[in-house]
Design a protein around this motif. Structure first.
Motif, mmCIF file in Angstrom:
data_model
loop_
_atom_site.group_PDB
_atom_site.id
_atom_site.type_symbol
_atom_site.label_atom_id
_atom_site.label_comp_id
_atom_site.label_asym_id
_atom_site.label_seq_id
_atom_site.Cartn_x
_atom_site.Cartn_y
_atom_site.Cartn_z
ATOM 1 N N UNK A 193 0.953 -1.282 -0.157
ATOM 2 C CA UNK A 193 0.053 0.098 0.064
ATOM 3 C C UNK A 193 1.082 1.178 0.042
ATOM 4 N N UNK A 194 0.828 2.223 -1.038
ATOM 5 C CA UNK A 194 1.432 3.612 -0.803
ATOM 6 C C UNK A 194 0.363 4.331 -0.363
ATOM 7 N N UNK A 195 0.895 5.311 0.754
ATOM 8 C CA UNK A 195 0.010 6.098 1.260
ATOM 9 C C UNK A 195 0.740 7.454 1.360
ATOM 10 N N UNK A 196 -0.294 8.429 1.706
ATOM 11 C CA UNK A 196 0.122 9.678 1.697
ATOM 12 C C UNK A 196 -0.353 10.417 3.120
ATOM 13 N N UNK A 197 0.371 11.473 3.569
ATOM 14 C CA UNK A 197 0.260 12.343 4.777
ATOM 15 C C UNK A 197 -0.402 13.896 4.223
ATOM 16 N N UNK A 198 -0.723 14.466 5.136
ATOM 17 C CA UNK A 198 -0.868 15.914 5.154
ATOM 18 C C UNK A 198 -1.967 16.236 4.027
ATOM 19 N N UNK A 199 -3.029 15.561 4.123
ATOM 20 C CA UNK A 199 -4.080 15.930 2.818
ATOM 21 C C UNK A 199 -5.470 16.576 3.415
ATOM 22 N N UNK A 200 -5.727 17.554 2.636
ATOM 23 C CA UNK A 200 -6.940 18.499 3.221
ATOM 24 C C UNK A 200 -8.040 18.427 2.369
ATOM 25 N N UNK A 201 -9.122 18.358 2.648
ATOM 26 C CA UNK A 201 -10.617 18.430 1.948
ATOM 27 C C UNK A 201 -11.529 19.534 2.547
ATOM 28 N N UNK A 202 -11.934 20.340 1.530
ATOM 29 C CA UNK A 202 -12.976 21.444 2.172
ATOM 30 C C UNK A 202 -14.186 20.648 1.737
ATOM 31 N N UNK A 203 -15.058 20.181 2.491
ATOM 32 C CA UNK A 203 -16.161 19.527 2.157
ATOM 33 C C UNK A 203 -17.345 20.193 1.873
ATOM 34 N N UNK A 204 -18.079 20.132 0.802
ATOM 35 C CA UNK A 204 -19.245 21.133 0.435
ATOM 36 C C UNK A 204 -20.521 20.512 0.545
#
Length: 280
Positions: A193-204
């Protein structure tokens, strides 16, 4: 992976002049068993953000504590108002498979599995710590090694401009798996599994409408299963480096990494796991 994803950490290597010296990083699983912690989550689920924050405490890697965490975003919330850009149907299928192997039928979010077994009381520190301690107390039933070697460093160092930053960066992944006493288990399978950190989403829209959500250890690429043959398997391929374009200026060590693990295909038990945060 999108071609807009940026391997800015590789660019940082080139800028610092240490790309050749530090172009290869590696990790190996310890002699004791490590707990693979899988959080099944969704941006469309109002009860998931606290679980996401809980998992983020190991965003820099919890292997020293015997914990290898992953956040897998499912897709069955996507029809309820908000489409989770990190969701994959394969993660829904994996959650269903783990549940069915344990004799269950209901999947939900947030749900946590530790080494292939559901832990409903994960939010209770004493219960979670006891489960981790139980896993760590057992000798490893498999060895897992991971190496990661960035590619196209030359192009990154020769084109220091915004156009270069939009080019996909890739790395050569080599994960190797060796099981001990493989005959004592059902068929064994290897995963990466390749993972990523520090992700941000503005949910609308949806249950979290108006919220800004922060995610770590989000699985962006899933490789496997690969069957172990006579107790051995290898996964070797080039992968895209999953750095969100919006975070490119501050992408650094720990912004992404690779997890590899061995699983009993019949019971769902995870025999061993290894975690390699990308180094520079």
């Amino acid at each position: 992976m999108s071609t807009r994803r940026v391997g800015a950490f590789v660019l940082a290597w080139a800028v610092s002049g240490v790309a050749q010296a530090a172009s290869l990083c590696s990790a190996r699983s310890p002699a004791h068993r490590v707990a693979l912690v899988e959080l099944y989550s969704s941006e469309g689920c109002s009860s998931c953000p606290p679980a996401d924050r809980w998992l983020s405490q190991w965003k820099d890697g919890g292997a020293a504590s015997g914990i290898v965490p992953l956040a897998l975003h499912v897709d069955y919330w996507n029809s309820l108002g908000w489409t989770d850009r990190f969701s994959q149907h394969g993660f829904t299928e994996r959650q269903q498979s783990l549940t069915e192997r344990a004799g269950g039928h209901l999947v939900y979010t947030p749900e946590v599995f530790v080494s292939g077994r559901e832990l409903r009381s994960w939010s209770q520190d004493t219960s979670f710590d006891a489960r981790i301690a139980q896993v760590r107390s057992q000798p490893a039933e498999a060895d897992v090694t991971i190496t990661l070697e960035p590619k196209n460093i030359d192009s990154a160092s020769s084109a220091m401009n915004s156009a270069a930053l939009t080019q996909p960066m890739r790395a050569m992944l080599d994960a190797r798996f060796t099981a001990h006493g493989a005959g004592e288990h059902g068929p064994l399978e290897a995963y990466v599994a390749v993972y990523e950190n520090a992700l941000t989403t503005q949910v609308r829209a949806g249950e979290n409408s108006g919220a800004t959500l922060h995610h770590d250890r989000v699985v962006r690429e899933w490789i496997g299963p690969v069957a172990l043959d006579a107790g051995h398997a290898q996964i070797r391929r080039e992968i895209d480096l999953p750095t969100d374009a919006r975070n490119a200026p501050r992408a650094s060590r720990g912004s992404f990494g690779v997890v590899a693990f061995v699983e009993d295909a019949t019971s769902g038990d995870v025999l061993q796991a290894a975690d390699l945060p990308a180094c520079h």
